[in-house]
Design an enzyme around this catalytic site. Structure first.
Site, mmCIF file in Angstrom:
data_model
loop_
_atom_site.group_PDB
_atom_site.id
_atom_site.type_symbol
_atom_site.label_atom_id
_atom_site.label_comp_id
_atom_site.label_asym_id
_atom_site.label_seq_id
_atom_site.Cartn_x
_atom_site.Cartn_y
_atom_site.Cartn_z
ATOM 1 N N CYS A 2 0.889 -1.200 -0.007
ATOM 2 C CA CYS A 2 0.076 -0.122 0.046
ATOM 3 C C CYS A 2 0.723 1.307 0.060
ATOM 4 O O CYS A 2 1.861 1.398 0.716
ATOM 5 C CB CYS A 2 -1.151 -0.004 1.224
ATOM 6 N N ARG A 27 6.219 -1.046 -5.723
ATOM 7 C CA ARG A 27 5.871 -1.393 -4.387
ATOM 8 C C ARG A 27 5.167 -2.745 -4.649
ATOM 9 O O ARG A 27 5.091 -3.498 -3.468
ATOM 10 C CB ARG A 27 5.716 -0.718 -3.248
ATOM 11 N N TRP A 72 -2.800 -2.923 -1.459
ATOM 12 C CA TRP A 72 -2.196 -4.282 -1.761
ATOM 13 C C TRP A 72 -3.370 -5.086 -0.696
ATOM 14 O O TRP A 72 -3.182 -4.899 0.721
ATOM 15 C CB TRP A 72 -0.930 -4.534 -1.365
ATOM 16 N N ASN A 97 -2.760 2.813 5.174
ATOM 17 C CA ASN A 97 -1.845 1.876 5.042
ATOM 18 C C ASN A 97 -1.864 0.798 6.409
ATOM 19 O O ASN A 97 -1.892 1.574 7.314
ATOM 20 C CB ASN A 97 -0.382 2.107 4.793
ATOM 21 N N GLY A 98 -1.545 -0.385 6.359
ATOM 22 C CA GLY A 98 -1.642 -1.028 7.843
ATOM 23 C C GLY A 98 -2.837 -1.999 8.095
ATOM 24 O O GLY A 98 -3.529 -2.087 7.144
ATOM 25 N N GLU A 479 17.561 -19.345 -1.676
ATOM 26 C CA GLU A 479 17.630 -18.015 -2.475
ATOM 27 C C GLU A 479 17.119 -18.154 -3.860
ATOM 28 O O GLU A 479 16.227 -17.612 -4.567
ATOM 29 C CB GLU A 479 18.637 -17.099 -2.338
ATOM 30 N N LYS A 483 13.554 -17.452 -5.635
ATOM 31 C CA LYS A 483 13.416 -16.466 -7.009
ATOM 32 C C LYS A 483 12.602 -17.180 -7.925
ATOM 33 O O LYS A 483 11.775 -16.688 -8.505
ATOM 34 C CB LYS A 483 14.958 -16.513 -7.583
ATOM 35 N N GLU A 486 8.893 -17.170 -6.650
ATOM 36 C CA GLU A 486 8.306 -15.488 -6.800
ATOM 37 C C GLU A 486 7.993 -15.338 -8.058
ATOM 38 O O GLU A 486 6.999 -14.793 -8.290
ATOM 39 C CB GLU A 486 9.685 -14.640 -6.317
ATOM 40 N N HIS A 502 16.498 -37.782 4.085
ATOM 41 C CA HIS A 502 15.596 -37.936 5.035
ATOM 42 C C HIS A 502 14.068 -37.392 4.825
ATOM 43 O O HIS A 502 13.416 -36.920 5.726
ATOM 44 C CB HIS A 502 16.283 -36.917 6.254
ATOM 45 N N LYS A 601 6.607 -5.314 -3.044
ATOM 46 C CA LYS A 601 8.199 -5.073 -2.948
ATOM 47 C C LYS A 601 8.287 -4.557 -1.443
ATOM 48 O O LYS A 601 9.398 -5.300 -1.072
ATOM 49 C CB LYS A 601 8.584 -3.679 -3.665
HETATM 50 C C1 G6P Z 1 9.235 -8.490 0.362
HETATM 51 C C2 G6P Z 1 9.944 -8.654 -1.162
HETATM 52 C C3 G6P Z 1 11.181 -9.491 -1.008
HETATM 53 C C4 G6P Z 1 12.273 -8.980 0.111
HETATM 54 C C5 G6P Z 1 11.416 -8.919 1.504
HETATM 55 C C6 G6P Z 1 12.023 -8.205 2.505
HETATM 56 O O1 G6P Z 1 8.862 -9.959 0.491
HETATM 57 O O2 G6P Z 1 9.379 -8.995 -2.093
HETATM 58 O O3 G6P Z 1 11.996 -9.261 -2.222
HETATM 59 O O4 G6P Z 1 13.260 -9.770 0.293
HETATM 60 O O5 G6P Z 1 10.153 -8.074 1.371
HETATM 61 O O6 G6P Z 1 12.266 -7.015 2.194
HETATM 62 P P1 G6P Z 1 13.382 -5.935 2.707
HETATM 63 O O7 G6P Z 1 13.107 -4.734 2.028
HETATM 64 O O8 G6P Z 1 13.136 -5.891 4.038
HETATM 65 O O9 G6P Z 1 14.678 -6.542 2.329
#
Ligand code: G6P
Length: 606
Positions: A2, A27, A72, A97-98, A479, A483, A486, A502, A601
């Site tokens: 948001c 975002r 969002w 927001n929130g 990671e 990726k 996502e 396991h 974001k």
């Molecule tokens: C969201 C983003 C991720 C990010 C995470 C933590 O989920 O989509 O890409 O890693 O937040 O965000 P930060 O800004 O705290 O690294």
């Protein structure tokens, strides 16, 4: 996630609101809206599409006071009726927001009082509560103050009234909000970038602050209602909008910017022949010499950077290190070690859980705090004693890439500083040499792009994938899996390769691609045995190996050779092909790479 923009001016504020929203688009959001006062009435426009659609439907709308929002969804599906602003009885309009935690009980009370709800959101209670007080004759300021006393949860809000075009009220608790100071006009926003076209003079509101804006000035009140002064700062964030250039997506551009981002991050840190604690702030030398352990708190990709750092910190500096997911830590009854350095890792510096985790750590007696962030004026940076700014530049793609690798660089520098202070550091100049060589080494890995693009074609039809790594590279497997899920929506899991037998081995068959990060390190032979276990079950292997890893292509085994082995820094190099793999698989699948469905974001709510 948001975003809020609000403006009060002599001129038409609609273009200001729309440009602000556009600057917050990266975002992530699922609907957008704005409201202005036009001829003493609220005129609201909302859209479930992009801000560009809101622009289309806003043509001809004018007003010199307004609030706008990108939503969002948290409470209620993404839809026009749930999009903000929310309005009470054509008089009060609110953006928020929130999350309001007690909205259900507030809603019951308001329904009994005769208020009709037209959305499924928690926000609508705020509009009706403000209305209920305002209708009793309170000023808008007092009506909002009275409302805030009834709310439990996190918020940043903007409020206007149809019959009072000279006041905009905004407040925050738990969600970021700042004031933009203009000449004869004033603004609010949840992120400074939204306001840069109109002003770079900003006031970061503190927790619990409320601000009343008119065209000539503003008054800030703290949580107790006392008028307070907050410093006006000049934002140093550049107003240049981020251009895509020749790239197809921001994510691709950001993957390619990594050599430069790493070089910029290293620039202030290690141009000399030795590395100094001062790179973490003026108080770093004394603060870091007093600590006897590290606690890293982060979310998402940043959490994975923390997991890599634990291997470095314990092995090179000899300091005990724990890494926790911020949303877990903030509610866990932990046994604090107040002598530990709390490191908060975040690209945005405003992730709600990471902020709350930092506050929680402080409440448990932690005084040594360090923020490693990519956004200079962010909340986490302002709330930490020590700071290190990664210089990755704005990251627009929701899936984090260059912020991650620059965080790793920062964490390696921290490791070296701590090791040196404790006389554990051997081969300082070799480490510095390896760091300085890193941008060139990353560039060589990027040259694998065409090969990885071809490899990605084999994945587009898959529904699942398994990532394996060991030691320092296990977090890189995590990671890589993150990726892929996502942006391509393929279900991907990562395991330390030793755990394969396991459980996850049961999943392996010809339809399950297994991606393995296989640098030429001490665990390589162990890893190879794990990979034989996969082949023996018919699993298709995709191995990212170093040039000197003795493994050969054969039926069902695809090897991608990395140009060179980077020792301790190898996780940074091995991340790159996994980013590219996810990107090209997403391209094959035709997903919205930079704004994947359901994701944001900056996650500014719990
Ligand atoms: C969201 C983003 C991720 C990010 C995470 C933590 O989920 O989509 O890409 O890693 O937040 O965000 P930060 O800004 O705290 O690294």
């Amino acid at each position: 996630m948001c975003g809020i923009v609000g403006a009060i001016a002599e001129r038409n504020v609609v273009p200001i609101l729309l440009e602000g929203l556009q600057r917050l688009e990266y975002r992530g959001y699922d609907s957008a809206g704005l409201v202005v006062v036009e001829n003493a009435r609220l005129k609201r426009l909302r859209s479930t599409g992009r801000v560009a659609e809101l622009m289309q439907i806003s043509k001809g709308t004018e007003g010199n006071i307004g609030i706008a929002h990108t939503r969002w969804a948290t409470h209620g599906i993404p839809s026009e009726r749930n999009a903000h602003p929310h309005i009470s009885r054509d008089l009060i309009a609110v953006v928020h927001n929130g999350i309001i935690e007690n909205y259900e009980s507030l809603r019951d009370g308001l329904v009994k009082a005769g208020y009709e709800f037209t959305s499924d959101t928690d926000t609508e209670v705020i509009a009706h509560l403000v209305h209920s007080h305002y209708a009793k004759g309170m000023t808008l300021l007092k009506a909002v103050q009275a409302t805030l006393k009834e709310l439990v949860g996190a918020y940043a809000i903007g409020v206007i009234a149809a019959d009072n075009p000279d006041r905009l009220i905004s407040a925050r608790r738990g969600s970021p909000l700042l004031l933009g100071v203009g000449i004869g006009e004033n603004f609010v926003a949840s992120d400074v970038s939204a306001l840069l076209p109109v002003t770079n003079r900003v006031v970061y509101l503190e927790e619990g602050d409320l601000v009343e804006l008119d065209r000539q000035g503003y008054r800030i009140y703290d949580a107790e209602g006392n008028e307070v002064a907050r410093p006006v700062q000049t934002s140093e964030i550049s107003n240049e909008s981020v251009q895509l250039g020749n790239y197809r997506h921001y994510m691709q551009k950001e993957i390619h910017e990594q050599p430069e981002a790493i070089a910029n991050t290293l620039e202030t840190a290690c141009n000399s022949h030795s590395i100094m604690p001062g790179i973490f702030g003026a108080e770093a030398e004394s603060c870091l010499s007093r600590i006897d352990g590290i606690l890293i708190l982060a979310c998402g990709t940043s959490y994975h950077a923390g997991l890599v750092a634990r291997y470095w910190l314990e092995e090179i500096s000899g300091l005990h290190c724990t890494v926790e997911i911020a949303s877990e830590y903030r509610y866990r009854k932990s046994v604090p070690n107040p002598n530990a350095l709390v490191v908060v890792l975040s690209q945005s510096g405003e992730t709600a859980d990471t902020q709350a985790a930092l506050s929680h750590a402080k409440s448990l007696g932690h005084v040594h705090t360090l923020a490693i962030c990519n956004v200079p004026e962010s909340a986490l940076v302002r709330q930490s004693k020590l700071r290190f700014l990664t210089r990755a530049g704005p990251e627009i793609g929701v899936a984090s890439t260059k912020a991650f690798t620059t965080q790793l660089v920062a964490l390696f520098l921290l490791t070296l500083v701590l090791a040196k202070q404790r006389n554990h550091l051997t081969a300082e100049s070799e480490h510095l040499h390896a760091l300085r060589h890193l941008p060139a080494a990353v560039q060589k890995v990027l040259d694998l792009e065409p090969k990885i693009a071809r490899l990605a074609e084999k994945f587009a039809s898959k529904h699942h994938a398994l990532f394996l790594g060991r030691g320092l590279h296990y977090p890189i497997a995590l990671e890589g899996a993150l990726k892929l899920k996502e942006i391509s929506y393929i279900h991907a899991e990562a395991y330390p390769a030793g755990e394969l037998k396991h459980g996850p081995l049961a999943l392996v068959d010809k339809d399950m691609p297994v991606i393995s990060v296989a640098p030429n390190d001490a665990l390589l032979e162990k890893l190879k045995s794990n990979l034989h276990e996969v082949r023996a079950r018919g699993g298709e292997l995709y191995v990212f190996a170093d040039a000197d890893t003795h493994m050969n292509e054969e039926e069902g085994v695809h090897i991608m050779r990395m140009p060179e082995h980077a020792g301790y820094l190898s996780p940074i190099l091995h991340t790159i092909p996994l980013q590219l793999l996810a990107y090209y698989v997403a391209l094959q699948k035709g997903t919205d790479v930079d704004k994947p469905r359901n994701l944001a974001k900056s996650v500014t709510v719990e």
